[in-house]
Each structure stands twice: as structure tokens, then as C-alpha cells.
Design a protein around this motif. Structure first.
Motif, PDB file in Angstrom:
ATOM      1  N   VAL A 172     124.485 104.092  34.318  1.00  0.00           N
ATOM      2  CA  VAL A 172     123.550 104.497  34.599  1.00  0.00           C
ATOM      3  C   VAL A 172     122.819 104.399  34.779  1.00  0.00           C
ATOM      4  O   VAL A 172     122.367 102.601  35.151  1.00  0.00           O
ATOM      5  N   THR A 173     121.358 105.029  34.857  1.00  0.00           N
ATOM      6  CA  THR A 173     120.139 103.935  35.032  1.00  0.00           C
ATOM      7  C   THR A 173     119.100 104.162  34.144  1.00  0.00           C
ATOM      8  O   THR A 173     118.556 105.831  33.629  1.00  0.00           O
ATOM      9  N   ALA A 174     118.281 103.992  33.845  1.00  0.00           N
ATOM     10  CA  ALA A 174     116.638 103.995  32.311  1.00  0.00           C
ATOM     11  C   ALA A 174     115.933 103.034  33.241  1.00  0.00           C
ATOM     12  O   ALA A 174     116.221 101.866  33.828  1.00  0.00           O
ATOM     13  N   TRP A 175     114.518 103.753  32.992  1.00  0.00           N
ATOM     14  CA  TRP A 175     113.475 102.588  32.950  1.00  0.00           C
ATOM     15  C   TRP A 175     112.452 102.827  31.709  1.00  0.00           C
ATOM     16  O   TRP A 175     112.973 103.251  31.243  1.00  0.00           O
ATOM     17  N   GLY A 176     111.724 102.454  32.328  1.00  0.00           N
ATOM     18  CA  GLY A 176     110.495 101.988  30.618  1.00  0.00           C
ATOM     19  C   GLY A 176     109.098 101.036  30.914  1.00  0.00           C
ATOM     20  O   GLY A 176     109.082 101.002  32.720  1.00  0.00           O
ATOM     21  N   PRO A 177     107.341 101.359  30.632  1.00  0.00           N
ATOM     22  CA  PRO A 177     106.644 101.056  31.113  1.00  0.00           C
ATOM     23  C   PRO A 177     106.784  99.662  30.908  1.00  0.00           C
ATOM     24  O   PRO A 177     105.308  98.857  30.993  1.00  0.00           O
ATOM     25  N   ASP A 178     106.793  98.656  30.026  1.00  0.00           N
ATOM     26  CA  ASP A 178     107.430  97.596  30.080  1.00  0.00           C
ATOM     27  C   ASP A 178     109.376  96.958  30.848  1.00  0.00           C
ATOM     28  O   ASP A 178     109.925  97.701  30.013  1.00  0.00           O
ATOM     29  N   PHE A 179     109.501  95.241  30.123  1.00  0.00           N
ATOM     30  CA  PHE A 179     110.533  94.912  29.996  1.00  0.00           C
ATOM     31  C   PHE A 179     111.666  95.323  28.626  1.00  0.00           C
ATOM     32  O   PHE A 179     112.079  96.337  28.839  1.00  0.00           O
ATOM     33  N   LEU A 180     110.420  95.779  27.879  1.00  0.00           N
ATOM     34  CA  LEU A 180     111.036  95.997  26.117  1.00  0.00           C
ATOM     35  C   LEU A 180     111.492  96.898  26.388  1.00  0.00           C
ATOM     36  O   LEU A 180     111.909  97.169  25.413  1.00  0.00           O
ATOM     37  N   ALA A 181     110.481  98.380  26.577  1.00  0.00           N
ATOM     38  CA  ALA A 181     110.777  99.700  26.570  1.00  0.00           C
ATOM     39  C   ALA A 181     112.173 100.033  27.375  1.00  0.00           C
ATOM     40  O   ALA A 181     112.785 100.708  27.160  1.00  0.00           O
ATOM     41  N   ALA A 182     112.391  99.410  28.566  1.00  0.00           N
ATOM     42  CA  ALA A 182     113.431  99.885  29.574  1.00  0.00           C
ATOM     43  C   ALA A 182     114.706  99.041  29.413  1.00  0.00           C
ATOM     44  O   ALA A 182     115.225 100.139  28.405  1.00  0.00           O
ATOM     45  N   ARG A 183     114.788  97.981  28.581  1.00  0.00           N
ATOM     46  CA  ARG A 183     115.871  97.850  27.497  1.00  0.00           C
ATOM     47  C   ARG A 183     116.098  98.265  26.123  1.00  0.00           C
ATOM     48  O   ARG A 183     117.643  99.162  25.904  1.00  0.00           O
ATOM     49  N   HIS A 184     115.058  98.695  25.380  1.00  0.00           N
ATOM     50  CA  HIS A 184     115.434 100.076  24.396  1.00  0.00           C
ATOM     51  C   HIS A 184     115.947 100.844  25.219  1.00  0.00           C
ATOM     52  O   HIS A 184     116.846 101.360  24.224  1.00  0.00           O
ATOM     53  N   HIS A 185     115.121 101.558  25.965  1.00  0.00           N
ATOM     54  CA  HIS A 185     115.972 103.314  26.640  1.00  0.00           C
ATOM     55  C   HIS A 185     116.972 102.829  27.177  1.00  0.00           C
ATOM     56  O   HIS A 185     118.137 103.938  27.296  1.00  0.00           O
ATOM     57  N   LEU A 186     117.316 101.935  27.377  1.00  0.00           N
ATOM     58  CA  LEU A 186     119.130 101.426  28.471  1.00  0.00           C
ATOM     59  C   LEU A 186     120.354 101.248  26.912  1.00  0.00           C
ATOM     60  O   LEU A 186     121.079 102.237  27.067  1.00  0.00           O
ATOM     61  N   GLU A 187     119.502 100.144  26.102  1.00  0.00           N
ATOM     62  CA  GLU A 187     120.404 100.289  24.824  1.00  0.00           C
ATOM     63  C   GLU A 187     121.019 101.766  24.126  1.00  0.00           C
ATOM     64  O   GLU A 187     121.614 101.978  23.881  1.00  0.00           O
ATOM     65  N   LEU A 188     119.880 102.631  23.995  1.00  0.00           N
ATOM     66  CA  LEU A 188     119.861 104.558  23.067  1.00  0.00           C
ATOM     67  C   LEU A 188     120.384 104.685  23.839  1.00  0.00           C
ATOM     68  O   LEU A 188     121.586 105.705  23.505  1.00  0.00           O
ATOM     69  N   LEU A 189     120.982 104.726  25.695  1.00  0.00           N
ATOM     70  CA  LEU A 189     121.881 105.797  26.157  1.00  0.00           C
ATOM     71  C   LEU A 189     122.624 105.059  25.753  1.00  0.00           C
ATOM     72  O   LEU A 189     123.865 106.181  25.741  1.00  0.00           O
ATOM     73  N   GLU A 190     123.030 103.596  26.374  1.00  0.00           N
ATOM     74  CA  GLU A 190     124.064 103.151  25.745  1.00  0.00           C
ATOM     75  C   GLU A 190     125.032 103.274  24.451  1.00  0.00           C
ATOM     76  O   GLU A 190     126.013 104.060  24.599  1.00  0.00           O
TER      77      GLU A 190
END
Ligand SMILES: CSC[C@@H](O)[C@@H](O)C(=O)COP(=O)(O)O
Ligand SMILES: [Zn+2]
Length: 206
Positions: A172-190
Motif C-alpha cells: 500500500v501507499t498512503a500519504w498525508g499533509p504531515d508526518f503524523l497524518a501520513a502515519r495515521h492514514h497508513l495505520e488506519l488502512l492497515e
């Protein structure tokens, strides 16, 4: 925004490696330096021990701006470039390879994976009571620019409803407006992927 995000990228890689998402050098991470350039992990480096010499600066036209001796950009840099070009808000992109993401590719239909109707999808920007959201799923190709071309074409039509995309039998590839948001998006998809795999194992329809 992040003028030198390399230490943040190395810390994120250590974290994801510890979760089993970046084993055997798998995955690649990047962060924008400015509107036209981003730092990305060098190809084939161990993701639990990245140093400053393991990052390459690229522009959005696929050119290397700065690379330490002997380092090449990630083989999947074209995918990051497509996301940065289509999503102006994307400042950080994480691409990882989890087992669950790869199992979930098999549940996709017509290039879309229906995400479970979980309240947690709020964290992916979907506030609906009973969310019906699909994650785009792209075919994997050994020739990575082909994957990027498919994504480019799809994103020109419509951006995904959630900040991510799956590549079948890959990750998967996930992105966000900053480091924390990108990590949260990745965690939620996973989290969604784990949920779908377990629901399937229990023969629960979602
Ligand atoms: C461990 S092989 C995985 C690679 O082929 C690729 O999919 C990947 O995510 C890492 O490639 P890299 O060139 O190191 O960024
Ligand atoms: Zn990959």
C-alpha cells in the motif's frame, strides 16, 4: 515544509520495520522539500538503519537533484512523483509491504477494494455513518513506471476518496499533509486490511 525531513523519514522507517512492514529492504518513504522537490529513500537500503546518506533529492520531473555517492533513488520513485503531482496537500508518502495488504488485493473487484464500514474511517476523512468507500487497486508491473502511468491516468480522472492506493500483490501507499497524518492514514488502512482478512477467515460479510 520539511526543509530536511531525512531524520523523520529514518525514524518512520525504523518504526514500520519493527511492525514487519518493511522487511528485506521492502518499501520506500518520501517527504516534500518544497513545491517542486522531495526527499526519498535510496533503493535497496535496510529500512531499520537508514542514515543521512540513504536519501536522494528528486524533482517532480523525475530528475535526481542530489544523491550521495553510489545511491540511486527508490525503484518506485515514479509512484511518489505521481502522488505529489496530483495531490498538492501530500507532504509525506509512505509505501510499505504488509502481508494483510497483499491478502486484501485478492478481495478487490474491478480494481477497487471496498473498505469495511468502520467508524475509524473518519480518520481517513470519511465521516459518513455507514461509509461505503473503495480503495483503488492497481496491477503490479515489474516495470514500475507502468504502475505510475496507471495511477497517473486514474488520478487525473478522480483522486481516491481516501489518501491511499493499493498495488496488487505488492503493498500500500498512503500519504498525508504531515508526518503524523501520513502515519495515521497508513495505520488506519492497515487496520482495515487486518479487519478484512480476519473477517474473511471468520466468514463474516462486511
Ligand atoms: C524487497 S524487494 C521490494 C522492492 O522491489 C520494492 O517493491 C520496494 O518497495 C523497495 O524498493 P526500493 O528500490 O528499495 O525503494
Ligand atoms: Zn514496493
Amino acid at each position: 515544509m520539511h526543509h530536511d525531513p531525512r531524520t523523520h523519514l529514518a525514524a518512520a522507517a525504523r518504526d514500520f520495520y519493527a511492525r514487519g512492514w518493511m522487511l528485506g529492504t521492502a518499501g520506500n518513504l518520501s517527504a516534500r522539500r518544497d513545491a517542486d522537490a522531495f526527499w526519498i529513500t535510496a533503493s535497496g537500503r535496510p529500512k531499520d538503519q537508514l542514515g543521512a546518506e540513504d536519501f536522494v533529492l528528486m524533482n517532480l520531473r523525475g530528475q535526481v537533484v542530489q544523491a550521495p555517492p553510489g545511491r540511486k533513488p527508490s525503484a518506485e520513485v515514479a509512484i511518489h512523483e505521481v502522488v505529489y503531482r496530483h495531490v498538492p496537500d501530500a507532504q509525506v508518502i509512505f509505501h510499505v509491504h504488509s502481508i494483510e495488504a497483499n491478502l486484501c488485493g485478492h478481495f478487490a473487484q474491478q480494481g477497487r477494494l471496498r473498505l469495511p464500514t468502520l467508524e475509524m474511517l473518519k480518520g481517513l476523512g470519511v465521516p459518513d455513518a455507514e461509509p461505503r468507500v473503495d480503495l483503488p487497486v492497481f496491477a503490479n508491473h515489474v516495470n514500475v513506471p507502468r504502475i505510475a502511468e496507471d495511477m497517473d491516468r486514474a488520478f487525473a480522472q478522480a483522486l481516491p476518496r481516501v489518501p491511499g492506493a493499493l498495488i496488487h500483490q505488492h503493498g500500500v501507499t498512503a500519504w498525508g499533509p504531515d508526518f503524523l497524518a501520513a502515519r495515521h492514514h497508513l495505520e488506519l488502512l492497515e487496520y482495515c486490511f487486518r479487519y478484512l482478512v480476519q473477517a474473511k477467515a471468520l466468514a463474516i460479510g462486511v
